[in-house]
Design a protein around this motif. Structure first.
Motif, PDB file in Angstrom:
ATOM      1  N   VAL A 248      38.156  -7.793  -8.032  1.00 56.71           N
ATOM      2  CA  VAL A 248      37.481  -9.084  -7.888  1.00 56.71           C
ATOM      3  C   VAL A 248      38.460 -10.070  -7.269  1.00 56.71           C
ATOM      4  N   GLY A 249      37.966 -10.854  -6.321  1.00 50.39           N
ATOM      5  CA  GLY A 249      38.838 -11.889  -5.758  1.00 50.39           C
ATOM      6  C   GLY A 249      38.735 -12.009  -4.255  1.00 50.39           C
ATOM      7  N   THR A 251      40.268 -10.811  -1.733  1.00 52.66           N
ATOM      8  CA  THR A 251      40.230  -9.601  -0.911  1.00 52.66           C
ATOM      9  C   THR A 251      39.457  -8.491  -1.627  1.00 52.66           C
ATOM     10  N   GLY A 252      38.695  -8.876  -2.635  1.00 46.89           N
ATOM     11  CA  GLY A 252      37.839  -7.920  -3.345  1.00 46.89           C
ATOM     12  C   GLY A 252      36.415  -8.450  -3.347  1.00 46.89           C
ATOM     13  N   LYS A 253      35.756  -8.328  -4.493  1.00 46.36           N
ATOM     14  CA  LYS A 253      34.348  -8.752  -4.559  1.00 46.36           C
ATOM     15  C   LYS A 253      34.206 -10.114  -5.229  1.00 46.36           C
ATOM     16  N   ASN A 254      33.120 -10.783  -4.878  1.00 44.28           N
ATOM     17  CA  ASN A 254      32.757 -12.019  -5.573  1.00 44.28           C
ATOM     18  C   ASN A 254      31.698 -11.678  -6.594  1.00 44.28           C
ATOM     19  N   HIS A 271      42.356 -14.552  -7.427  1.00 47.03           N
ATOM     20  CA  HIS A 271      41.437 -13.895  -8.361  1.00 47.03           C
ATOM     21  C   HIS A 271      40.311 -14.871  -8.722  1.00 47.03           C
ATOM     22  N   LYS A 272      40.698 -16.096  -8.963  1.00 45.73           N
ATOM     23  CA  LYS A 272      39.733 -17.129  -9.375  1.00 45.73           C
ATOM     24  C   LYS A 272      38.566 -17.259  -8.384  1.00 45.73           C
ATOM     25  N   VAL A 273      38.865 -17.227  -7.087  1.00 47.63           N
ATOM     26  CA  VAL A 273      37.794 -17.444  -6.108  1.00 47.63           C
ATOM     27  C   VAL A 273      36.691 -16.392  -6.204  1.00 47.63           C
ATOM     28  N   GLY A 274      37.024 -15.246  -6.755  1.00 43.30           N
ATOM     29  CA  GLY A 274      36.017 -14.180  -6.847  1.00 43.30           C
ATOM     30  C   GLY A 274      35.192 -14.207  -8.115  1.00 43.30           C
ATOM     31  N   MET A 275      35.604 -15.022  -9.120  1.00 43.73           N
ATOM     32  CA  MET A 275      34.880 -14.973 -10.393  1.00 43.73           C
ATOM     33  C   MET A 275      34.557 -16.320 -10.991  1.00 43.73           C
TER      34      MET A 275
END
Ligand SMILES: Cc1cc2nc3c(=O)[nH]c(=O)nc-3n(C[C@H](O)[C@H](O)[C@H](O)COP(=O)(O)OP(=O)(O)OC[C@H]3O[C@@H](n4cnc5c(N)ncnc54)[C@H](O)[C@@H]3O)c2cc1C
Length: 321
Positions: A248-249, A251-254, A271-275
């Motif tokens: 999550v994040g 460069t990962g998933k939202n 990390h925060k931007v994704g969750m």
């Protein structure tokens, strides 16, 4: 104003994110809302699209559309946009749709806004909301020409079944020779028992604070007890503790579940931007100064190795097993 929503499907299921975008388009009340389903043996999916707010459902049912490859879909969409004079095409962001939208933008010389989190009809046109500066601000974005193309972040909208029945129109797609040059040799499905992190209502995420890969079992047990999915930070994915599909994040998933339990995660901005769109964030971290406590709704300061198993036990007891 005519709005077309591209509906991605996996097997015989339309993806929740696409149906959420369709619901948003229907709620705008800004004009004709249609949807398009492209694949092989997909005629049965049209009814679901109608139920979720599409007045017209275009179905491109062709063996050439069986593999989830972008170019044949670009042919179908470009044809549809030109023939029907469609002014706006909306996508829920995924690996496939990011490729399709980018190629369609190039083909139609259209403007594409991506990573949108909202859309509104204003003064006879559409205005998107895009997060910027590491998700610290939301900015209005627009289009200077039509067709307008937009990709929405995963989990931006929830599907809303409205019980309608759209008119189904079959498409006869003409494919460009170059669009059929790519061939899919193999498609693998990840084995998983619980919900995917994109669809889960509850996510339990693990970070470096777990200490070692084997300790992901603690996170998995809690996720199982809560009926949720497991996510991970990039630090642990990069270390090979957990697969990339769970990251999550930035460069990962939202993700935007109802409950996000972060175990041993510092709460770095990436990390925060994704969750951060999760409805309730619970953080378990032994460092009271960890950045995650600045945006968690509930914080537990302590050793996750003691807290998480107890929490799992409590959840099981409360749920009767
Ligand atoms: C360009 C770029 C893109 C990035 N993309 C992403 C991304 O998509 N997703 C992502 O997650 N990161 C991403 N990162 C990395 C990000 O900056 C952080 O390094 C990462 O999120 C940290 O992961 P972590 O919280 O697991 O580890 P750490 O930052 O090491 O935090 C571990 C936390 O665990 C706590 N802890 C330790 N032991 C215990 C214990 N026993 N009990 C309870 N708590 C404990 C510590 O106090 C600490 O707060 C990106 C970085 C860059 C530069």
């Amino acid at each position: 104003m005519s709005i077309l929503v591209f509906l991605e499907h996996h097997g015989d299921e339309l993806q929740k994110g696409s149906l959420g975008v369709l619901a948003k388009a229907a709620q705008l009340g800004a004009g004709d809302v249609s949807a398009v389903v492209l694949g092989s043996g997909v005629a049965g999916l049209a009814a679901q699209a109608g139920e979720h707010g599409a007045a017209t459902v275009y179905v491109g049912d062709d063996p050439k559309l069986e593999a989830p490859l972008p170019q044949p879909r670009v042919d179908a969409l470009a044809q549809l946009v030109k023939e029907r004079g469609i002014e706006t095409v909306l996508f829920a962001q995924s690996i496939l749709t990011a490729d399709i939208a980018a190629a369609l933008a190039a083909r139609l010389e259209a403007g594409l806004n991506w990573q949108l989190v909202d859309l509104e009809a204003r003064d006879g046109t559409l205005v998107g909301k895009q997060s910027a500066l590491g998700d610290t601000v939301l900015v209005d974005v627009g289009w200077t020409t039509t067709p307008r193309l937009a990709l929405f972040r995963a989990g931006a909208f929830d599907p809303v079944p409205v019980g309608g029945a759209g008119t189904v129109e079959q498409l006869d797609v003409s494919f460009e020779e170059h669009s059929l040059a790519a061939e899919m040799l193999e498609q693998a499905h990840e084995e998983s028992t619980g919900p995917s992190i994109e669809d889960a209502d509850v996510i339990v995420a693990g970070g470096r604070g777990l200490g070692e890969p084997e300790k992901f079992a603690l996170v998995e047990e809690l996720a199982k007890a809560l009926g949720g999915a497991v996510a991970a930070t990039r630090a642990v994915v990069d270390a090979g503790w957990y697969p990339y599909s769970a990251q999550v994040g930035q460069t990962g998933k939202n993700v935007a579940p109802t409950l996000y339990v972060a175990c041993g995660i510092s709460g770095a901005i990436q990390h925060k931007v994704g969750m951060q769109s999760s409805k309730t964030i619970v953080a378990i971290n032994k460092d009271p100064n960890a950045p995650i406590f600045e945006f968690a709704d509930l914080g537990v300061v302590g050793d996750l190795h003691q807290i998480v198993p107890k929490l799992t036990e409590l959840v099981r007891a409360r749920r009767g097993g």
